[in-house]
Design a protein around this motif. Structure first.
Motif, mmCIF file in Angstrom:
data_model
loop_
_atom_site.group_PDB
_atom_site.id
_atom_site.type_symbol
_atom_site.label_atom_id
_atom_site.label_comp_id
_atom_site.label_asym_id
_atom_site.label_seq_id
_atom_site.Cartn_x
_atom_site.Cartn_y
_atom_site.Cartn_z
ATOM 1 N N LYS B 33 54.272 52.573 12.656
ATOM 2 C CA LYS B 33 54.563 51.696 11.528
ATOM 3 C C LYS B 33 54.021 52.340 10.263
ATOM 4 O O LYS B 33 53.336 53.363 10.319
ATOM 5 C CB LYS B 33 53.923 50.334 11.752
ATOM 6 C CG LYS B 33 52.399 50.363 11.792
ATOM 7 C CD LYS B 33 51.818 48.977 11.989
ATOM 8 C CE LYS B 33 50.298 49.027 12.023
ATOM 9 N NZ LYS B 33 49.694 47.718 12.314
ATOM 10 N N LEU B 34 54.336 51.737 9.142
ATOM 11 C CA LEU B 34 53.764 52.213 7.886
ATOM 12 C C LEU B 34 52.279 51.860 7.876
ATOM 13 O O LEU B 34 51.897 50.770 8.281
ATOM 14 C CB LEU B 34 54.430 51.496 6.718
ATOM 15 C CG LEU B 34 55.641 52.136 6.067
ATOM 16 C CD1 LEU B 34 56.141 51.246 4.934
ATOM 17 C CD2 LEU B 34 55.284 53.508 5.518
ATOM 18 N N PRO B 36 49.233 50.209 7.052
ATOM 19 C CA PRO B 36 49.133 48.903 6.371
ATOM 20 C C PRO B 36 48.531 48.987 4.966
ATOM 21 O O PRO B 36 48.927 48.245 4.076
ATOM 22 C CB PRO B 36 48.226 48.092 7.285
ATOM 23 C CG PRO B 36 48.306 48.740 8.606
ATOM 24 C CD PRO B 36 48.601 50.187 8.379
ATOM 25 N N LEU B 39 50.980 49.510 2.159
ATOM 26 C CA LEU B 39 51.855 48.408 1.751
ATOM 27 C C LEU B 39 51.382 47.814 0.421
ATOM 28 O O LEU B 39 52.179 47.397 -0.401
ATOM 29 C CB LEU B 39 51.880 47.322 2.829
ATOM 30 C CG LEU B 39 52.423 47.763 4.194
ATOM 31 C CD1 LEU B 39 52.306 46.631 5.205
ATOM 32 C CD2 LEU B 39 53.872 48.218 4.093
ATOM 33 N N GLU B 72 61.837 52.627 5.754
ATOM 34 C CA GLU B 72 61.219 51.309 5.592
ATOM 35 C C GLU B 72 60.855 51.053 4.126
ATOM 36 O O GLU B 72 61.024 49.942 3.630
ATOM 37 C CB GLU B 72 59.978 51.220 6.487
ATOM 38 C CG GLU B 72 59.509 49.798 6.701
ATOM 39 C CD GLU B 72 58.426 49.710 7.767
ATOM 40 O OE1 GLU B 72 58.525 50.421 8.796
ATOM 41 O OE2 GLU B 72 57.480 48.936 7.551
ATOM 42 N N MET B 76 62.197 48.145 1.559
ATOM 43 C CA MET B 76 61.311 47.280 0.771
ATOM 44 C C MET B 76 61.643 47.329 -0.715
ATOM 45 O O MET B 76 61.237 46.441 -1.464
ATOM 46 C CB MET B 76 59.849 47.690 0.977
ATOM 47 C CG MET B 76 59.323 47.351 2.370
ATOM 48 S SD MET B 76 57.664 48.013 2.642
ATOM 49 C CE MET B 76 56.695 46.942 1.586
ATOM 50 N N THR B 203 50.310 40.445 -1.778
ATOM 51 C CA THR B 203 50.997 40.225 -0.509
ATOM 52 C C THR B 203 52.245 41.104 -0.511
ATOM 53 O O THR B 203 53.189 40.830 -1.247
ATOM 54 C CB THR B 203 51.412 38.754 -0.332
ATOM 55 O OG1 THR B 203 50.240 37.960 -0.367
ATOM 56 C CG2 THR B 203 52.118 38.541 0.999
ATOM 57 N N PRO B 204 52.220 42.172 0.276
ATOM 58 C CA PRO B 204 53.357 43.102 0.239
ATOM 59 C C PRO B 204 54.657 42.408 0.619
ATOM 60 O O PRO B 204 54.669 41.549 1.500
ATOM 61 C CB PRO B 204 52.978 44.141 1.290
ATOM 62 C CG PRO B 204 51.507 44.033 1.457
ATOM 63 C CD PRO B 204 51.176 42.598 1.210
ATOM 64 N N ARG B 205 55.730 42.772 -0.078
ATOM 65 C CA ARG B 205 57.020 42.175 0.249
ATOM 66 C C ARG B 205 57.494 42.679 1.606
ATOM 67 O O ARG B 205 57.041 43.715 2.092
ATOM 68 C CB ARG B 205 58.049 42.496 -0.840
ATOM 69 C CG ARG B 205 58.369 43.959 -0.990
ATOM 70 C CD ARG B 205 59.060 44.198 -2.314
ATOM 71 N NE ARG B 205 58.232 43.742 -3.433
ATOM 72 C CZ ARG B 205 58.680 43.612 -4.682
ATOM 73 N NH1 ARG B 205 59.929 43.891 -4.974
ATOM 74 N NH2 ARG B 205 57.871 43.215 -5.636
ATOM 75 N N LEU B 206 58.405 41.943 2.196
ATOM 76 C CA LEU B 206 58.916 42.310 3.513
ATOM 77 C C LEU B 206 60.126 43.215 3.347
ATOM 78 O O LEU B 206 60.842 43.118 2.355
ATOM 79 C CB LEU B 206 59.330 41.041 4.264
ATOM 80 C CG LEU B 206 58.219 40.015 4.485
ATOM 81 C CD1 LEU B 206 58.809 38.680 4.935
ATOM 82 C CD2 LEU B 206 57.223 40.520 5.520
ATOM 83 N N PRO B 207 60.382 44.087 4.317
ATOM 84 C CA PRO B 207 61.610 44.888 4.253
ATOM 85 C C PRO B 207 62.833 43.972 4.325
ATOM 86 O O PRO B 207 62.822 42.986 5.043
ATOM 87 C CB PRO B 207 61.533 45.775 5.495
ATOM 88 C CG PRO B 207 60.225 45.547 6.123
ATOM 89 C CD PRO B 207 59.595 44.337 5.523
ATOM 90 N N SER B 208 63.834 44.324 3.570
ATOM 91 C CA SER B 208 65.040 43.503 3.522
ATOM 92 C C SER B 208 66.119 44.103 4.418
ATOM 93 O O SER B 208 66.387 45.303 4.375
ATOM 94 C CB SER B 208 65.533 43.422 2.075
ATOM 95 O OG SER B 208 66.938 43.442 2.023
#
Lengths: 463, 281
Positions: B33-34, B36, B39, B72, B76, B203-208
């Motif tokens: 994963k990226l 954290p 993010l 990813e 985002m 709060t990092p945005r979520l991937p779209s």
């Protein structure tokens, strides 16, 4: 008539549970209520039990002396189920909190009733097993979960607590210990007494041990957060998702309003709040490919149903940011008002849209604020009736009216009074009204067979 | 404002095992994963770009599958990204890594701001960001909590309009709040500069899913050593790494859980004895 406990009774109980019997002012105020606001009734004696034998001895004594007994877990219930309505003995199960056996040949976990749901789930997961029921209140005891047949968010795919109880050890009101069910997968042996015990809210017997069914832990799960322009659009998408034969573990609906309460309550920002309404879906499975396939088809489906986008919630951190907020909704709404009551109604899934629309009408008609969220995927909605600045009397009046309207409509739509919280004290009037005289008589008859002296949790459910 | 966010692909869980014989991380079958911490810096970048105009690009170094990390970041909200991937870069320590990234940045173009995470979850050194700044000869600040353009709204507008990817910092400075020795320090930093974001600052945005579907291959660039200005192999990978890892081992787990289930007084005595024995009381 019940016998009021006296010095002799307390002495006798101290003989059964030395050092763990409390009376009068020794009992903390918290033991008078659960998480339901507005009702408090103190027990005369509090007994903190440790073993099935102790429970049996307490029950035998209470039976011989006509003392009512109410069983209490962590006290996280929302319907006053564990309140000692008639005083007497309050039997606290939280010290019976051992995980007794993991049976990997039968995929079962045997536990005492006071084990907390969060500890149970963590224990299973550490060993690559999965106990699927996940009611929002993780500090509830498993005994309480079984007594209310608690549900939770994964019910869409995995079902509710009843689906995961294989066997129970139960102490009957006269103190006799019986075993219901067992480690068996199938059971056609007579009446389903075990299933009768589940959801009986401590009125038929005292659960002192439970054999739970486990599943292998899914390798991974991914959630999707789909923003919609309006709540109507979001909710209307749910039947289409169910019709699509996709099997998400959960389909939750969230409104911007509730998200903002949660942000305020937690002091943490939610990752997206550009929309008024969201659906939160989760897919799990045993391989990356399977889960990716399912999330992709769910995402495509959401887009085709009008979602503005679909956000991917795939890592621990991302799940944390979304699900922590979801988990805090109840407390967050509570913090947003002076007092509240809750409608835990369940309707057929096809009627969810209709019912939520109706909630808005009820809010307008009664002048009550009715924030809500819930398990759109299983038709179990949590609607909160907030007092805000209303006077107590005014609130009670409007509350009664709103409950009448909501439960009335739910019944018309084929719904039931409680999806997962139970009936307890607070909802018994609504159960009686919906069930009708004949069904209540059947329930009362069952109660009388188990508990002829009406000693266990009197005044609840069907009484 | 042209922003570059450096990211890293790390193991997807913290339950990574280390081979006790070779001392190497067992990456097989472990999802990734990226990082954290990255993010938060990505989110900072997106917010700055939204506020002042501009775009966020991303850069990573890693094996070919590190492309997933770039994808990813695109999902985002990044406009494009580059993976530096080359067998000759393997075995790089923090110095060689930061040198490689610096070379990558030079080849990738000019940026007003470079953002890094506080550290990575698999290396935990927190050194690559500052070293990258040193290689590039630009100022850096670590443990950053908040970033905005210095000056009034007018200046900000001007800055937004003039965002041209100019590395000379023609339009100003950033006002940066950072944690330092238990204090919050507010300082002006001239662009171009590098900031290492503290964790939890947003709060990092979520991937779209929409953005993910719209990714075009040309948005992801791949660089090798041959694309660098300095092509001297000795400066990269294992040969460019002065750090030698002597031994790698998992931290010891505390397994010792004991349950005393005797009578209360006896249990209390045992606990008391244990605490004394361990010199805790």
């Amino acid at each position: 008539m019940y016998h009021k406990t006296d010095e002799n009774d307390i002495r006798a109980l101290r003989g059964i549970a030395p050092g763990r019997v409390f009376a009068g002012s020794e009992i903390g105020e918290d033991y008078g209520h659960d998480e339901l606001g507005g009702i408090s009734r103190m027990p005369e004696v509090l007994v903190r039990v440790l073993t099935t034998e102790e429970v049996s001895a307490v029950m035998a004594y209470a039976y011989a002396h006509d003392i009512p007994v109410t069983v209490r877990g962590a006290g996280t219930g929302l319907v006053g189920g564990c309140i000692a309505a008639e005083g007497g003995i309050l039997m606290e199960m939280t010290a019976m909190n051992r995980i007794l056996e993991l049976d990997e040949d039968n995929l079962t976990l045997t536990v005492q009733p006071g084990v907390l749901l969060m500890d149970l789930a963590a224990y299973a997961e550490e060993r690559d097993y999965f106990y699927p029921p996940d009611p929002g209140e993780k500090t509830a005891t498993i005994g309480g979960n079984i007594s209310t047949n608690a549900g939770g968010m994964r019910a869409v795919k995995y079902g509710v607590t009843r689906d995961y109880v294989r066997g129970l050890t139960v102490v009957l009101p006269d103190g006799e210990v019986v075993k219901l069910g067992g480690k068996v997968v199938k059971n056609s042996s007579g009446y389903a007494l075990k299933d009768l015990m589940i959801g009986s809210e401590g009125t038929l017997g005292v659960i002192t041990e439970a054999i739970l069914k486990l599943l292998p832990l899914p390798a991974l799960s991914v959630s999707l957060l789909a923003p919609f322009e309006t709540m109507e659009e979001a909710i209307e998408a749910v039947p289409a998702i169910i019709r699509s034969k996709a099997v998400p573990t959960a389909i939750e609906y969230l409104s911007r309003e509730t998200i903002l309460f949660a942000e305020e309550y937690l002091g943490k920002q939610f990752p997206d709040k550009s929309s008024d309404a969201y659906l939160l879906l989760t897919a799990d499975g045993s391989s990356r490919a399977a889960v990716d396939g399912e999330t992709e088809s769910l995402a495509e489906l959401c887009l085709s149903l009008g979602a503005k986008d679909v956000y991917i919630v795939d890592t621990e951190e991302r799940k944390g940011s979304v699900w922590t907020a979801r988990g805090a909704f109840l407390e967050a709404i509570k913090a947003s008002t002076t007092e509240m009551d809750e409608c835990d109604v369940v309707v057929p899934r096809s009627a969810v849209t209709e019912f939520i629309r109706y909630t808005k009408e009820v809010a307008a008609e009664t002048g009550l604020r009715l924030p809500g969220f819930g398990h759109a995927g299983d038709g179990n909605l949590h609607i909160y009736l907030c007092r805000d600045e209303l006077s107590r009397e005014e609130f009670e009046l409007r509350l009664a009216k709103a409950f009448d309207l909501l439960y009335g409509r739910a019944a018309e739509l084929g719904g039931l009074v409680s999806g997962e919280h139970g009936i307890g004290w607070a909802k018994k009037g609504y159960l009686a009204r919906q069930s009708g005289e004949r069904l209540i008589r059947l329930m009362a008859g069952i109660k009388a067979v188990f508990d002829p002296k009406n000693l266990l949790n009197p005044g609840k459910v069907c009484q | 404002m042209k922003i570059l966010a450096c990211v890293k692909q790390v193991p997807g869980t913290n339950k990574v095992e280390i081979d006790p014989v070779t001392g190497v991380l067992k990456r097989d079958g472990v999802s990734s994963k990226l990082n954290p911490y990255d993010l938060y810096s990505l989110e900072t970048g997106f917010q700055l770009a939204e506020k002042y105009g501009g775009e966020v690009y991303t850069l990573t170094m890693g094996p070919n599958q590190a492309k997933t990390a770039i994808r990813e970041t695109l999902a985002m909200g990044a406009a494009g990204g580059v993976v530096i991937s080359d067998r000759r870069l393997a075995g790089a320590d923090v110095l060689a890594t930061s040198y490689t990234l610096a070379q990558g940045v030079r080849s990738a173009g000019d940026f007003d701001l470079i953002l890094c995470g506080k550290q990575t979850t698999d290396g935990d050194t927190a050194q690559v960001g500052p070293e990258l700044a040193e290689h590039l000869g630009i100022p850096h600040v670590t443990n950053v909590l908040e970033v905005r353009l210095a000056g009034g709204a007018e200046e900000e507008e001007e800055a937004g309009a003039g965002a041209s990817g100019d590395m000379r910092g023609s339009y100003g400075k950033l006002l940066v709040r950072a944690l330092r020795d238990g204090l919050i320090v507010e300082q002006l930093v001239a662009m171009p500069c590098l900031l290492c974001m503290e964790d939890g600052v947003n709060t990092p945005r979520l991937p779209s899913y929409r953005r993910q579907k719209a990714i075009r291959e040309e948005q992801i660039g791949v660089m090798t050593l041959d694309d660098m200005k300095d092509r001297n192999e000795k400066a990269y990978g294992l040969s460019g790494s002065p750090t030698q890892v002597v031994r790698m081992f998992p931290p010891q787990k505390r397994e010792g859980k004991e349950i005393y289930d005797g009578p209360e007084e006896e249990s209390a005595d045992r606990i008391f004895g244990l605490l004394r024995e361990r010199k805790m009381i």
